[in-house]
Design a protein around this motif. Sequence first.
Motif, PDB file in Angstrom:
ATOM      1  N   PHE A   7      -7.308  59.211 -26.061  1.00 20.30           N
ATOM      2  CA  PHE A   7      -7.081  58.860 -27.357  1.00 20.30           C
ATOM      3  C   PHE A   7      -6.641  59.846 -28.120  1.00 20.30           C
ATOM      4  CE2 PHE A   7     -10.365  55.687 -25.870  1.00 20.30           C
ATOM      5  CZ  PHE A   7      -9.526  54.564 -25.619  1.00 20.30           C
ATOM      6  N   SER A   8      -5.430  59.685 -28.933  1.00 17.47           N
ATOM      7  CA  SER A   8      -5.149  60.712 -29.810  1.00 17.47           C
ATOM      8  C   SER A   8      -5.928  60.877 -31.085  1.00 17.47           C
ATOM      9  CB  SER A   8      -3.727  60.474 -30.138  1.00 17.47           C
ATOM     10  OG  SER A   8      -3.370  59.092 -31.124  1.00 17.47           O
ATOM     11  N   ASP A   9      -6.689  59.833 -31.413  1.00 17.12           N
ATOM     12  CA  ASP A   9      -7.358  59.931 -32.796  1.00 17.12           C
ATOM     13  C   ASP A   9      -8.498  60.767 -32.526  1.00 17.12           C
ATOM     14  OD1 ASP A   9      -9.104  59.491 -35.022  1.00 17.12           O
ATOM     15  OD2 ASP A   9      -7.988  57.742 -35.127  1.00 17.12           O
ATOM     16  N   LEU A  51     -11.149  51.270 -33.660  1.00 16.29           N
ATOM     17  CA  LEU A  51     -10.095  52.194 -33.307  1.00 16.29           C
ATOM     18  C   LEU A  51      -9.744  52.015 -31.900  1.00 16.29           C
ATOM     19  CD1 LEU A  51     -11.402  55.418 -35.193  1.00 16.29           C
ATOM     20  CD2 LEU A  51      -9.356  53.974 -35.891  1.00 16.29           C
ATOM     21  N   VAL A  52     -10.504  51.847 -30.859  1.00 18.81           N
ATOM     22  CA  VAL A  52     -10.208  51.647 -29.516  1.00 18.81           C
ATOM     23  C   VAL A  52      -9.499  50.357 -29.157  1.00 18.81           C
ATOM     24  CG1 VAL A  52     -11.315  50.927 -27.302  1.00 18.81           C
ATOM     25  CG2 VAL A  52     -12.086  52.892 -28.485  1.00 18.81           C
ATOM     26  N   GLU A  58      -1.848  48.943 -28.367  1.00 16.03           N
ATOM     27  CA  GLU A  58      -0.663  49.653 -28.274  1.00 16.03           C
ATOM     28  C   GLU A  58      -0.199  50.206 -26.992  1.00 16.03           C
ATOM     29  OE1 GLU A  58       1.503  49.834 -31.064  1.00 16.03           O
ATOM     30  OE2 GLU A  58       0.220  48.348 -31.938  1.00 16.03           O
ATOM     31  N   ASP A  59      -1.248  50.314 -26.166  1.00 18.42           N
ATOM     32  CA  ASP A  59      -1.055  50.665 -24.667  1.00 18.42           C
ATOM     33  C   ASP A  59      -0.161  49.911 -23.506  1.00 18.42           C
ATOM     34  OD1 ASP A  59      -1.401  52.174 -22.178  1.00 18.42           O
ATOM     35  OD2 ASP A  59      -3.041  53.041 -22.700  1.00 18.42           O
ATOM     36  N   ASP A  60       0.790  50.108 -23.571  1.00 14.90           N
ATOM     37  CA  ASP A  60       1.575  49.311 -22.674  1.00 14.90           C
ATOM     38  C   ASP A  60       0.989  49.028 -21.039  1.00 14.90           C
ATOM     39  OD1 ASP A  60       3.553  48.810 -24.595  1.00 14.90           O
ATOM     40  OD2 ASP A  60       4.984  50.252 -23.962  1.00 14.90           O
ATOM     41  N   CYS A 104      -6.430  41.936 -32.292  1.00 16.64           N
ATOM     42  CA  CYS A 104      -5.946  42.323 -30.975  1.00 16.64           C
ATOM     43  C   CYS A 104      -4.842  41.376 -30.506  1.00 16.64           C
ATOM     44  CB  CYS A 104      -6.835  42.654 -29.877  1.00 16.64           C
ATOM     45  SG  CYS A 104      -6.030  43.490 -28.559  1.00 16.64           S
ATOM     46  N   THR A 105      -3.595  41.650 -30.224  1.00 20.23           N
ATOM     47  CA  THR A 105      -2.796  40.683 -29.865  1.00 20.23           C
ATOM     48  C   THR A 105      -2.932  40.353 -28.438  1.00 20.23           C
ATOM     49  OG1 THR A 105      -0.958  42.294 -28.801  1.00 20.23           O
ATOM     50  CG2 THR A 105      -0.853  41.623 -31.282  1.00 20.23           C
ATOM     51  N   LYS A 106      -3.500  41.256 -27.529  1.00 23.20           N
ATOM     52  CA  LYS A 106      -3.837  40.731 -26.049  1.00 23.20           C
ATOM     53  C   LYS A 106      -5.016  40.095 -25.869  1.00 23.20           C
ATOM     54  CE  LYS A 106      -1.590  45.391 -25.214  1.00 23.20           C
ATOM     55  NZ  LYS A 106      -1.535  46.629 -24.722  1.00 23.20           N
TER      56      LYS A 106
END
Length: 268
Positions: A7-9, A51-52, A58-60, A104-106
């Motif tokens: 994670f970049s954050d 945040l997770v 966003e993770d493909d 979350c879209t998933k």
Amino acid sequence: MTEGLTFSDPRLAELDGFRVTLDAANERADIVLDRPPYNVISMEARDQLRLVFEALDEDDRVRIIVLSGAGEHFSSGGNIKGFLEATPEHVSKLAWNVAAPARCTKPVIAANRGFTFGVGFELSLACDFRIVSETCRYALPEQKLGQIPGSGGSARLQKIVGVTRTKDIVMRSKRIAGQQALDWGIATECVPDADLEQVVSDLVTELRGFSPMAQRTAKKLLNDTEDALLTTAIELEGLNYSRLRQSDDFREGVEAFHEKRKPQFTGR
């Protein structure tokens, strides 16, 4: 702890009481509450969980997210003392954080066993599927503390079971067993405790077989029209149906049907 994920954050450099793993081969991410023995969810963890979920969205590599608890219990709820120590500003964000699975879209699956109380129940209610073991006990016990649910619990529950049953659960801090949760429409499925992980894995496999675009559309449409007039919901359904007719996935689905083969969806 994270496995297979970075994670970049910087706020996710050290996770507070939970871990995240990635199974890229099965396009699955697992968020596991892991603060034994009862997986109490701290104030900081609520921020981090939001945040997770946003990062995994966003993770493909991720198609499906599973939320579970380590050990015999999903979660006994929040850190009670933390409510008195938290600032009013922090408390005001709790419902937004807990609603992250719904935004979350998933597809998000909650795997519930044992105690699933308070914010643990509220997080599960924000998920799309709730697979429960026969040991699961749902509860919103805030009345015992002189409080009410504060992160969407009573509101989401009332949409599912109606005001009479919600009053029974909330105003009496009543515990609902797994089978009763299924009978009342709170749970998607109730299974023997030993079968919980396998049933969840099977659901992940099933969901991966559908078009990602169609699933994102279905989730958003159902969430957006929950409070809509029937005429509005039908109109929005038609508009989304028309949009999906232009997708590559719909064309692939139709062609695969006529050719009697399994469709290969790409999410476009």
